[in-house]
Enzyme design. Structure first.
Site, PDB file in Angstrom:
ATOM      1  N   ASP A 210     -18.923  30.605 -38.042  1.00  0.00           N
ATOM      2  CA  ASP A 210     -17.608  30.479 -38.500  1.00  0.00           C
ATOM      3  C   ASP A 210     -17.407  29.382 -39.780  1.00  0.00           C
ATOM      4  O   ASP A 210     -18.532  28.797 -39.973  1.00  0.00           O
ATOM      5  CB  ASP A 210     -16.902  29.674 -37.234  1.00  0.00           C
ATOM      6  N   ASP A 212     -15.479  26.542 -39.703  1.00  0.00           N
ATOM      7  CA  ASP A 212     -14.784  25.649 -39.150  1.00  0.00           C
ATOM      8  C   ASP A 212     -13.443  25.750 -39.334  1.00  0.00           C
ATOM      9  O   ASP A 212     -12.826  26.830 -39.197  1.00  0.00           O
ATOM     10  CB  ASP A 212     -15.522  24.171 -39.481  1.00  0.00           C
TER      11      ASP A 212
HETATM   12  N1  LIG Z   1     -17.302  24.764 -36.192  1.00  0.00           N
HETATM   13  C1  LIG Z   1     -17.961  24.280 -35.466  1.00  0.00           C
HETATM   14  N2  LIG Z   1     -17.928  23.025 -35.093  1.00  0.00           N
HETATM   15  C2  LIG Z   1     -18.743  22.541 -34.030  1.00  0.00           C
HETATM   16  N3  LIG Z   1     -19.425  23.082 -33.350  1.00  0.00           N
HETATM   17  C3  LIG Z   1     -19.639  24.439 -33.491  1.00  0.00           C
HETATM   18  N4  LIG Z   1     -20.222  25.597 -32.917  1.00  0.00           N
HETATM   19  C4  LIG Z   1     -20.166  26.638 -33.589  1.00  0.00           C
HETATM   20  N5  LIG Z   1     -18.964  26.269 -34.743  1.00  0.00           N
HETATM   21  C5  LIG Z   1     -18.773  25.107 -34.460  1.00  0.00           C
END
Ligand SMILES: Nc1ncnc2[nH]cnc12
Ligand SMILES: CSC[C@H]1O[C@H](OP(=O)(O)O)[C@H](O)[C@@H]1O
Length: 293
Positions: A210, A212
């Site tokens: 992703d 974030d």
């Molecule tokens: N955006 C994110 N922040 C923290 N841990 C994660 N693991 C997978 N995506 C994450």
């Protein structure tokens, strides 16, 4: 010194088992630091020994703060591991790492605050160097294997570890970007620190799931999005492990050039006559090499 490779794998979110291995057996290992996240899968592939531990347990019942990182590293050491590769779901903090890509990091920033971070302490103090927290040799082997498995691989990058379990605020996410961090996760610290204290070469593949929550176009991270990308990528991760192990087949393991396997030689500061017997007993696996009389 040369000996056989024994590759430890710490499987993260979505990676709870590895199929296609020979002589598979899940074995319980107790440690002086408490219980590891689960039993450890002992197995072999192409004549190389493999030890797989799902970091959150097979049922993913442990949150990042509840994982007993000391027990996990100690148990992998007791299981005979010579090297540890972590496979982790991560968020991307930079446009050039889209979901699906793999980042083989070379640096960490530790923002966690609710975890035991050292095997050492009152009665036996040690200060290891973390200037180069990743084993360059293992990272290279992992990156090569991931490429052969068909992944888009980025070599190098900084992993920002947050405490979680909540994802970051947008202001935090922007701040980490300004710090120059590349990916974000909740587990690789203090894991990498503890591996170094246990003299175990450690590397991690961050599997981007992703963006974030900083990105204008991509939506904010949630678990469903992470799992969706992970399920598409889990086979690539398993194939990476198989290719990595295969690349070691028939080779003898020599200690690497960074001195990780002997780094406690220059880290212990408590004089031998003042060391606490109780703590020394707990350090039998992690530091037995230097503490044995
Ligand atoms: N955006 C994110 N922040 C923290 N841990 C994660 N693991 C997978 N995506 C994450
Ligand atoms: C399920 S998303 C958040 C979770 O996934 C990552 O864990 P791991 O490194 O074990 O794959 C992240 O660090 C969080 O713990």
């Amino acid at each position: 010194m040369s000996k056989d490779w024994v590759i430890g794998i710490l499987g993260g979110s979505g990676l709870y088992d590895i199929d296609g291995l020979d002589n598979r057996e899940w074995i319980e290992i107790d440690t002086p630091w408490g219980k590891p996240s689960d039993q450890i899968l002992f197995a072999e592939l192409d004549g190389i020994k493999l030890r797989f531990l799902p970091r959150h347990g097979r049922a993913h019942a442990l949150s990042p703060s509840d994982v007993n990182y000391r027990a996990n590293i100690d148990a992998l050491k007791r299981a005979g591991c010579t090297d540890i590769l972590s496979l982790s779901a991560v968020g991307s903090l930079q446009e050039q790492y889209p979901p699906g890509d793999f980042v083989v990091v070379d640096q960490f920033i530790d923002r966690t605050f609710k975890r035991e971070k050292s095997f050492f302490g009152a009665g036996c103090v040690a200060h290891v160097s973390l200037a180069d927290p990743v084993c360059e040799r293992l990272a290279e082997l992992a990156a090569n294997a991931a490429e052969q498995a068909g992944a888009t691989v980025h070599r190098g990058g900084t992993y920002l570890a947050i405490e979680g379990p909540q994802f970051s605020t947008r202001a935090e996410s922007q701040l980490y970007r300004q710090w120059g961090c590349d990916i974000i996760g909740m587990t690789n610290m203090p894991e990498a620190k503890l591996a170094r204290e246990a003299e175990l070469p450690y590397a991690t593949i961050g599997m981007v799931t992703d963006y974030d929550c900083w990105h204008d176009v991509h939506g904010n991270v949630d678990v469903a999005a992470v799992i969706e990308v992970l399920l598409r990528n889990a086979d690539k991760a398993r194939e990476t492990v198989r290719i990595l192990v295969n690349s070691l087949s028939g080779t003898e393991r020599e200690n690497g050039p960074q001195g990780i396997e002997t780094n406690l030689d220059v880290a212990l500061i408590t004089s031998p006559e003042n060391r606490e017997a109780k703590l020394l007993a707990k350090l039998d696996a992690v530091a037995g090499r230097v503490l044995k009389a």
